[in-house]
Motif scaffolding. Structure first.
Motif, PDB file in Angstrom:
ATOM      1  N   VAL A   1      -4.480   4.712  -5.860  1.00 15.37           N
ATOM      2  CA  VAL A   1      -5.613   5.628  -6.072  1.00 15.37           C
ATOM      3  C   VAL A   1      -5.705   6.698  -4.973  1.00 15.37           C
ATOM      4  CG1 VAL A   1      -8.145   5.713  -6.012  1.00 15.37           C
ATOM      5  CG2 VAL A   1      -6.994   4.004  -7.407  1.00 15.37           C
ATOM      6  N   LEU A   2      -5.283   6.335  -3.765  1.00 16.22           N
ATOM      7  CA  LEU A   2      -5.471   7.197  -2.598  1.00 16.22           C
ATOM      8  C   LEU A   2      -4.912   8.624  -2.750  1.00 16.22           C
ATOM      9  CD1 LEU A   2      -7.096   6.384  -0.206  1.00 16.22           C
ATOM     10  CD2 LEU A   2      -5.012   5.774   1.020  1.00 16.22           C
ATOM     11  N   PRO A   3      -3.689   8.796  -3.267  1.00 17.89           N
ATOM     12  CA  PRO A   3      -3.190  10.170  -3.420  1.00 17.89           C
ATOM     13  C   PRO A   3      -4.091  11.008  -4.326  1.00 17.89           C
ATOM     14  CG  PRO A   3      -1.422   8.596  -3.805  1.00 17.89           C
ATOM     15  CD  PRO A   3      -2.691   7.810  -3.684  1.00 17.89           C
ATOM     16  N   SER A   4      -4.649  10.374  -5.383  1.00 14.96           N
ATOM     17  CA  SER A   4      -5.549  11.101  -6.280  1.00 14.96           C
ATOM     18  C   SER A   4      -6.759  11.618  -5.518  1.00 14.96           C
ATOM     19  CB  SER A   4      -6.045  10.191  -7.409  1.00 14.96           C
ATOM     20  OG  SER A   4      -4.991   9.859  -8.256  1.00 14.96           O
ATOM     21  N   VAL A   5      -7.323  10.735  -4.674  1.00 16.35           N
ATOM     22  CA  VAL A   5      -8.506  11.124  -3.909  1.00 16.35           C
ATOM     23  C   VAL A   5      -8.185  12.359  -3.060  1.00 16.35           C
ATOM     24  CG1 VAL A   5     -10.163  10.398  -2.154  1.00 16.35           C
ATOM     25  CG2 VAL A   5      -9.343   8.745  -3.837  1.00 16.35           C
ATOM     26  N   LEU A   6      -7.078  12.287  -2.325  1.00 18.19           N
ATOM     27  CA  LEU A   6      -6.729  13.385  -1.419  1.00 18.19           C
ATOM     28  C   LEU A   6      -6.448  14.674  -2.185  1.00 18.19           C
ATOM     29  CD1 LEU A   6      -4.389  11.374   0.996  1.00 18.19           C
ATOM     30  CD2 LEU A   6      -6.806  11.951   1.299  1.00 18.19           C
TER      31      LEU A   6
ATOM     32  N   LEU B   1       0.831  -1.203   0.000  1.00  7.33           N
ATOM     33  CA  LEU B   1       0.000   0.000   0.000  1.00  7.33           C
ATOM     34  C   LEU B   1       0.869   1.258   0.000  1.00  7.33           C
ATOM     35  CD1 LEU B   1      -3.375   0.385   0.976  1.00  7.33           C
ATOM     36  CD2 LEU B   1      -2.059   1.881   2.425  1.00  7.33           C
ATOM     37  N   LEU B   2       1.892   1.264   0.849  1.00  2.31           N
ATOM     38  CA  LEU B   2       2.750   2.443   0.945  1.00  2.31           C
ATOM     39  C   LEU B   2       3.555   2.649  -0.334  1.00  2.31           C
ATOM     40  CD1 LEU B   2       4.037   2.323   4.622  1.00  2.31           C
ATOM     41  CD2 LEU B   2       2.337   3.844   3.608  1.00  2.31           C
ATOM     42  N   LEU B   3       4.071   1.543  -0.898  1.00  2.00           N
ATOM     43  CA  LEU B   3       4.844   1.654  -2.143  1.00  2.00           C
ATOM     44  C   LEU B   3       3.986   2.292  -3.234  1.00  2.00           C
ATOM     45  CD1 LEU B   3       7.266   0.940  -4.007  1.00  2.00           C
ATOM     46  CD2 LEU B   3       6.077  -1.196  -4.500  1.00  2.00           C
ATOM     47  N   PHE B   4       2.770   1.796  -3.393  1.00  2.00           N
ATOM     48  CA  PHE B   4       1.935   2.322  -4.469  1.00  2.00           C
ATOM     49  C   PHE B   4       1.356   3.690  -4.142  1.00  2.00           C
ATOM     50  CE2 PHE B   4       2.552  -1.783  -6.258  1.00  2.00           C
ATOM     51  CZ  PHE B   4       2.607  -1.487  -7.605  1.00  2.00           C
ATOM     52  N   PHE B   5       1.210   3.990  -2.873  1.00  2.00           N
ATOM     53  CA  PHE B   5       0.825   5.341  -2.478  1.00  2.00           C
ATOM     54  C   PHE B   5       1.910   6.319  -2.934  1.00  2.00           C
ATOM     55  CE2 PHE B   5       0.486   8.971   0.322  1.00  2.00           C
ATOM     56  CZ  PHE B   5      -0.878   9.174   0.394  1.00  2.00           C
ATOM     57  N   ARG B   6       3.164   5.932  -2.688  1.00  2.00           N
ATOM     58  CA  ARG B   6       4.307   6.767  -3.094  1.00  2.00           C
ATOM     59  C   ARG B   6       4.318   6.941  -4.613  1.00  2.00           C
ATOM     60  NH1 ARG B   6       9.482   3.968  -1.393  1.00  2.00           N
ATOM     61  NH2 ARG B   6       9.728   3.632  -3.615  1.00  2.00           N
ATOM     62  N   ILE B   7       4.068   5.847  -5.339  1.00  2.00           N
ATOM     63  CA  ILE B   7       4.062   5.917  -6.800  1.00  2.00           C
ATOM     64  C   ILE B   7       2.932   6.838  -7.278  1.00  2.00           C
ATOM     65  CG2 ILE B   7       3.601   4.577  -8.904  1.00  2.00           C
ATOM     66  CD1 ILE B   7       5.088   2.230  -7.478  1.00  2.00           C
ATOM     67  N   GLY B   8       1.754   6.699  -6.668  1.00  2.00           N
ATOM     68  CA  GLY B   8       0.623   7.547  -7.040  1.00  2.00           C
ATOM     69  C   GLY B   8       0.871   9.010  -6.735  1.00  2.00           C
ATOM     70  N   LEU B   9       1.644   9.254  -5.691  1.00  2.00           N
ATOM     71  CA  LEU B   9       1.876  10.625  -5.240  1.00  2.00           C
ATOM     72  C   LEU B   9       2.944  11.340  -6.055  1.00  2.00           C
ATOM     73  CD1 LEU B   9       1.005  12.620  -3.038  1.00  2.00           C
ATOM     74  CD2 LEU B   9       2.791  11.699  -1.586  1.00  2.00           C
ATOM     75  N   PHE B  10       3.916  10.606  -6.544  1.00  2.00           N
ATOM     76  CA  PHE B  10       5.057  11.275  -7.180  1.00  2.00           C
ATOM     77  C   PHE B  10       5.121  11.147  -8.690  1.00  2.00           C
ATOM     78  CE2 PHE B  10       6.546  10.922  -2.789  1.00  2.00           C
ATOM     79  CZ  PHE B  10       6.782  12.263  -2.558  1.00  2.00           C
ATOM     80  N   SER B  11       4.117  10.498  -9.304  1.00  2.00           N
ATOM     81  CA  SER B  11       4.217  10.382 -10.750  1.00  2.00           C
ATOM     82  C   SER B  11       3.251  11.339 -11.421  1.00  2.00           C
ATOM     83  CB  SER B  11       3.920   8.957 -11.176  1.00  2.00           C
ATOM     84  OG  SER B  11       2.668   8.594 -10.703  1.00  2.00           O
ATOM     85  N   PHE B  12       3.820  12.307 -12.100  1.00  2.00           N
ATOM     86  CA  PHE B  12       3.019  13.265 -12.848  1.00  2.00           C
ATOM     87  C   PHE B  12       2.919  12.796 -14.286  1.00  2.00           C
ATOM     88  CE2 PHE B  12       4.367  15.583  -9.217  1.00  2.00           C
ATOM     89  CZ  PHE B  12       3.302  16.416  -8.944  1.00  2.00           C
ATOM     90  N   GLY B  13       1.787  13.106 -14.916  1.00  2.00           N
ATOM     91  CA  GLY B  13       1.680  12.788 -16.337  1.00  2.00           C
ATOM     92  C   GLY B  13       0.965  11.479 -16.599  1.00  2.00           C
ATOM     93  N   GLY B  14       0.388  10.886 -15.554  1.00  2.00           N
ATOM     94  CA  GLY B  14      -0.500   9.740 -15.750  1.00  2.00           C
ATOM     95  C   GLY B  14       0.198   8.440 -16.084  1.00  2.00           C
ATOM     96  N   GLY B  15      -0.619   7.457 -16.451  1.00  2.00           N
ATOM     97  CA  GLY B  15      -0.249   6.065 -16.690  1.00  2.00           C
ATOM     98  C   GLY B  15       1.171   5.776 -17.125  1.00  2.00           C
TER      99      GLY B  15
END
Lengths: 177, 184
Positions: A83-88, A7-21
């Motif tokens: 998904v969580l960083p997007s929600v926040l 969860l934390l790894l993918f939270f980090r990925i969701g939070l720091f990747s700009f420009g989508g997929g």
């Protein structure tokens, strides 16, 4: 514990990747490699699968890595994490937008952002054309025919994008293979 | 409750029947949310695209949350996000659990080629239709051309193009205000 790490790894990925997929893929590879020892070869399978399955590539990739590492609970944890960083963040920004939307300065900023977004969308057309209807400078015959037919039906008759996508998929399976 | 269900179903449909993610989803999202449901207008969806692109994370997920939040607050955002994400999650699990390698299947490859070519056309049509409403002044055209050239020819990150557009809009407004004061 494994689930929290995912969860934390993918939270980090969701939070720091700009420009989508696609911009997220290198980060996902690094993370998956660290966590599960995923090889480059397996990762290229992940990318190929993410493209032919429905939905956002980043979600497909998170589910894949999570499953390989910890089964269905892992897939779920990784997907929630990405998904969580997007929600926040979307919440924070949309609160801000609602608050300032009627201010003249914000209207002016948006009046500049909107045309920039049109330019951005047109650039997406160019990038997606490459590797689909174009390979380098060369036109790919069948994809070009698909492109022109869809362009005509969508542009002239306002055809439904989802319906056209489904029809193009079925026709592609029969004709392009 | 009805609106929550509609949000969920609409984004479930978009999530199930669009492939490749990101921009490939925009034509369907616009059709379903603006034309069919009237949840937002052309300007609203453009703002939503700009914000979603400028934030980290999966682009289409950001769009779903943005629209869900606008329509029905936090529950709306959750419903839209869940609808969009679920098919992507489920399809990968089904393939890994039951199907094995599908990405080498010739029919699937063919289907994907057809879908890719169709999405290029669909995004082009969407861009032209949105552009018609937005590119009404000379400045707007200049910003759009600069943004396109910077991203395609100079490989600029899309966020900078959006920020630059916002700055130009802001400076033009400040300049207009100053002129108004001088003319008084």
């Amino acid at each position: 514990m494994i689930l929290i790490r995912l969860l934390l790894l993918f939270f980090r990925i969701g939070l720091f990747s700009f420009g989508g997929g696609y911009a997220m893929l290198p980060l996902i590879y690094q993370g998956a490699n660290e966590l599960t020892g995923m090889t480059a070869e397996e990762f290229s399978r992940l990318v190929a699968l993410s493209q032919v399955t429905p939905g956002p590539v980043a979600i497909n990739a998170a589910t894949y890595v999570g499953y390989q590492y910890a089964g269905i609970p892992g897939a779920t944890a990784a997907t929630i994490g990405v998904v969580l960083p997007s929600v926040l963040l979307v919440f924070i920004v949309s609160l801000f937008l609602v608050k300032f939307r009627e201010s003249d300065a914000m209207k002016a900023v948006l009046s500049g952002i909107r045309p920039a977004t049109v330019g951005l969308l047109l650039s997406a057309v160019v990038f997606l054309a490459q590797g689909s209807i174009l390979t380098g400078m060369q036109l790919n015959l069948l994809p070009v025919v698909f492109f022109l037919v869809v362009l005509f039906v969508a542009g002239k008759f306002n055809g439904d994008p989802i319906l056209l996508t489904v029809v193009a998929g079925v026709a592609g399976a029969l004709v392009i293979r | 409750m009805k609106e929550l269900w509609q949000l969920f179903i609409t984004f479930l449909k978009i999530g199930t029947l669009t492939f490749g993610g990101g921009y490939a989803m925009i034509p369907a999202i616009r059709r379903e949310t603006v034309t069919k449901r009237g949840w937002t207008d052309e300007e609203g969806i453009t703002d939503c695209i700009a914000v979603s692109q400028s934030l980290p994370g999966a682009f289409a997920v950001n769009v779903a949350i943005f629209i869900g939040k606008k329509i029905k607050g936090i529950p709306g955002a959750v419903a839209a996000c869940f609808g969009l994400v679920f098919p992507a999650y489920l399809s990968i699990l089904i393939i890994l659990l039951f199907l094995g390698t599908v990405e080498d299947n010739v029919y699937i490859k063919g289907a994907f080629e057809g879908i890719k070519a169709a999405s290029v056309a669909l995004i082009l049509v969407t861009t032209v239709q949105l552009g018609r409403g937005i590119l009404k002044t000379k400045t707007a055209w200049v910003i759009a051309v600069i943004s396109f050239v910077a991203i395609v020819l100079l490989s600029a990150n899309a966020i900078y193009a959006i920020l630059a557009g916002g700055l130009i809009g802001y400076f033009q407004y400040q300049y207009g205000k100053r002129k108004e004061v001088e003319n008084r």
